[in-house]
Motif scaffolding. Structure first.
Motif, PDB file in Angstrom:
ATOM      1  N   ASP A 145       0.816  -1.209   0.000  1.00 52.26           N
ATOM      2  CA  ASP A 145       0.000   0.000   0.000  1.00 52.26           C
ATOM      3  C   ASP A 145       0.853   1.264   0.000  1.00 52.26           C
ATOM      4  O   ASP A 145       0.515   2.257  -0.666  1.00 52.26           O
ATOM      5  CB  ASP A 145      -0.934   0.016   1.210  1.00 52.26           C
ATOM      6  CG  ASP A 145      -2.060  -1.004   1.092  1.00 52.26           C
ATOM      7  OD1 ASP A 145      -2.347  -1.441  -0.045  1.00 52.26           O
ATOM      8  OD2 ASP A 145      -2.650  -1.349   2.127  1.00 52.26           O
ATOM      9  N   GLU A 146       1.960   1.249   0.735  1.00 54.02           N
ATOM     10  CA  GLU A 146       2.849   2.416   0.765  1.00 54.02           C
ATOM     11  C   GLU A 146       3.455   2.671  -0.604  1.00 54.02           C
ATOM     12  O   GLU A 146       3.580   3.833  -1.039  1.00 54.02           O
ATOM     13  CB  GLU A 146       3.948   2.215   1.807  1.00 54.02           C
ATOM     14  CG  GLU A 146       3.465   2.312   3.242  1.00 54.02           C
ATOM     15  CD  GLU A 146       4.511   1.878   4.254  1.00 54.02           C
ATOM     16  OE1 GLU A 146       4.370   2.232   5.426  1.00 54.02           O
ATOM     17  OE2 GLU A 146       5.485   1.176   3.858  1.00 54.02           O
ATOM     18  N   LEU A 147       3.832   1.595  -1.296  1.00 50.99           N
ATOM     19  CA  LEU A 147       4.404   1.750  -2.634  1.00 50.99           C
ATOM     20  C   LEU A 147       3.366   2.323  -3.595  1.00 50.99           C
ATOM     21  O   LEU A 147       3.671   3.222  -4.396  1.00 50.99           O
ATOM     22  CB  LEU A 147       4.916   0.406  -3.146  1.00 50.99           C
ATOM     23  CG  LEU A 147       5.607   0.432  -4.514  1.00 50.99           C
ATOM     24  CD1 LEU A 147       6.844   1.332  -4.494  1.00 50.99           C
ATOM     25  CD2 LEU A 147       5.976  -0.978  -4.957  1.00 50.99           C
ATOM     26  N   VAL A 148       2.142   1.832  -3.519  1.00 52.05           N
ATOM     27  CA  VAL A 148       1.059   2.349  -4.364  1.00 52.05           C
ATOM     28  C   VAL A 148       0.852   3.838  -4.115  1.00 52.05           C
ATOM     29  O   VAL A 148       0.721   4.636  -5.054  1.00 52.05           O
ATOM     30  CB  VAL A 148      -0.245   1.575  -4.106  1.00 52.05           C
ATOM     31  CG1 VAL A 148      -1.440   2.305  -4.740  1.00 52.05           C
ATOM     32  CG2 VAL A 148      -0.153   0.162  -4.665  1.00 52.05           C
ATOM     33  N   GLU A 149       0.830   4.240  -2.836  1.00 53.23           N
ATOM     34  CA  GLU A 149       0.618   5.644  -2.498  1.00 53.23           C
ATOM     35  C   GLU A 149       1.756   6.517  -3.021  1.00 53.23           C
ATOM     36  O   GLU A 149       1.530   7.630  -3.515  1.00 53.23           O
ATOM     37  CB  GLU A 149       0.467   5.813  -0.990  1.00 53.23           C
ATOM     38  CG  GLU A 149      -0.832   5.262  -0.437  1.00 53.23           C
ATOM     39  CD  GLU A 149      -2.054   5.907  -1.065  1.00 53.23           C
ATOM     40  OE1 GLU A 149      -2.057   7.148  -1.226  1.00 53.23           O
ATOM     41  OE2 GLU A 149      -2.994   5.174  -1.416  1.00 53.23           O
ATOM     42  N   GLN A 150       2.989   6.045  -2.903  1.00 50.66           N
ATOM     43  CA  GLN A 150       4.131   6.821  -3.387  1.00 50.66           C
ATOM     44  C   GLN A 150       4.085   6.968  -4.907  1.00 50.66           C
ATOM     45  O   GLN A 150       4.320   8.060  -5.441  1.00 50.66           O
ATOM     46  CB  GLN A 150       5.441   6.152  -2.961  1.00 50.66           C
ATOM     47  CG  GLN A 150       5.757   6.280  -1.485  1.00 50.66           C
ATOM     48  CD  GLN A 150       5.960   7.723  -1.071  1.00 50.66           C
ATOM     49  OE1 GLN A 150       6.701   8.462  -1.713  1.00 50.66           O
ATOM     50  NE2 GLN A 150       5.299   8.132  -0.010  1.00 50.66           N
ATOM     51  N   LEU A 151       3.799   5.893  -5.604  1.00 44.84           N
ATOM     52  CA  LEU A 151       3.721   5.948  -7.064  1.00 44.84           C
ATOM     53  C   LEU A 151       2.619   6.906  -7.519  1.00 44.84           C
ATOM     54  O   LEU A 151       2.799   7.680  -8.462  1.00 44.84           O
ATOM     55  CB  LEU A 151       3.467   4.550  -7.629  1.00 44.84           C
ATOM     56  CG  LEU A 151       4.644   3.577  -7.568  1.00 44.84           C
ATOM     57  CD1 LEU A 151       4.181   2.148  -7.833  1.00 44.84           C
ATOM     58  CD2 LEU A 151       5.726   3.970  -8.555  1.00 44.84           C
ATOM     59  N   THR A 152       1.485   6.870  -6.837  1.00 47.51           N
ATOM     60  CA  THR A 152       0.374   7.754  -7.190  1.00 47.51           C
ATOM     61  C   THR A 152       0.728   9.208  -6.909  1.00 47.51           C
ATOM     62  O   THR A 152       0.431  10.108  -7.712  1.00 47.51           O
ATOM     63  CB  THR A 152      -0.889   7.359  -6.409  1.00 47.51           C
ATOM     64  OG1 THR A 152      -1.207   5.989  -6.673  1.00 47.51           O
ATOM     65  CG2 THR A 152      -2.075   8.230  -6.812  1.00 47.51           C
ATOM     66  N   ALA A 153       1.380   9.452  -5.770  1.00 48.21           N
ATOM     67  CA  ALA A 153       1.738  10.822  -5.386  1.00 48.21           C
ATOM     68  C   ALA A 153       2.742  11.443  -6.359  1.00 48.21           C
ATOM     69  O   ALA A 153       2.794  12.667  -6.506  1.00 48.21           O
ATOM     70  CB  ALA A 153       2.316  10.830  -3.970  1.00 48.21           C
TER      71      ALA A 153
END
Length: 209
Positions: free
Chosen positions: A190-198
């Protein structure tokens, strides 16, 4: 959960072979893709051409008539997954079913889950120096899907070159995912997804009408 550094047994030969429109060739390629899926469900740590042809029930010569090596197979397989993910995202956005940010999260989550599940195959494309050409082909394919999505969802801002942005986003995302899968970046899924989206441009998430 990401794998702990397994590496693909690499088998390669010759230049890339382009697929044809022959339906028999398409069926054979699908048999090879299905064999890969079967091997990944068995949670194998490595995969070889021998494993694939045995599972698909075809000869090695048949495999090499379609793919010159595992790196080319991985590139084509990931390209097909990227196309599906991209098309799904465009449909969600066009139907106003989700916001641009949520659509990006969904797409990245699907991509990460797919690449983790198929890590023994994709590690060659993302990690091994001899397959840089295959890596570049994946980035090009991903960038092409991003450009298509941009055009389908609306005009880009004035002065922005969509191909430059698409290559930046595609190359960065695949590099980060590869680093995460190999353990060089510590983060939850989930953290990786959030970073990629940001890291995506705001206008790409919510393009103007």
């Amino acid at each position: 959960m990401r794998p702990d550094g397994e590496r693909l047994h690499e088998e390669r030969t010759g230049p890339s072979i382009r697929p044809t429109n022959d339906p028999r060739a398409a069926r054979t390629r699908q048999m090879i893709f299905t064999a890969v899926d079967t091997l990944m469900r068995e949670h194998t740590a490595t995969v070889s051409v021998s494993d694939i042809v045995r599972t698909a029930g075809i000869s090695r010569s048949t495999f090499y008539a379609h793919f010159t090596g595992l790196d080319v197979l991985a590139t084509d397989y990931l390209r097909s997954q990227l196309a599906e993910i991209s098309q799904s995202g465009v449909e969600l956005r066009r139907g106003d079913l989700v916001s641009g940010t949520l659509s990006a999260r969904i797409g990245y989550r699907r991509l990460i889950a797919h690449m983790v599940e198929h890590y023994p195959l994709y590690s060659s494309v993302l990690e091994l120096p001899p397959t840089r050409t295959a890596h570049n082909a994946v980035v090009d394919a991903y960038a092409g899907q991003i450009v298509q999505s941009m055009r389908a969802l609306g005009p880009v801002p004035a002065g922005v070159n969509p191909h430059v942005v698409a290559n930046y986003v595609a190359g960065g995302a695949l590099t980060l995912i590869g680093a995460w899968m190999s353990g060089r970046i510590e983060a939850s899924d989930d953290e990786l997804v959030e970073q990629l989206t940001a890291l995506l441009p705001t206008w790409l998430l919510e393009p103007s009408a």
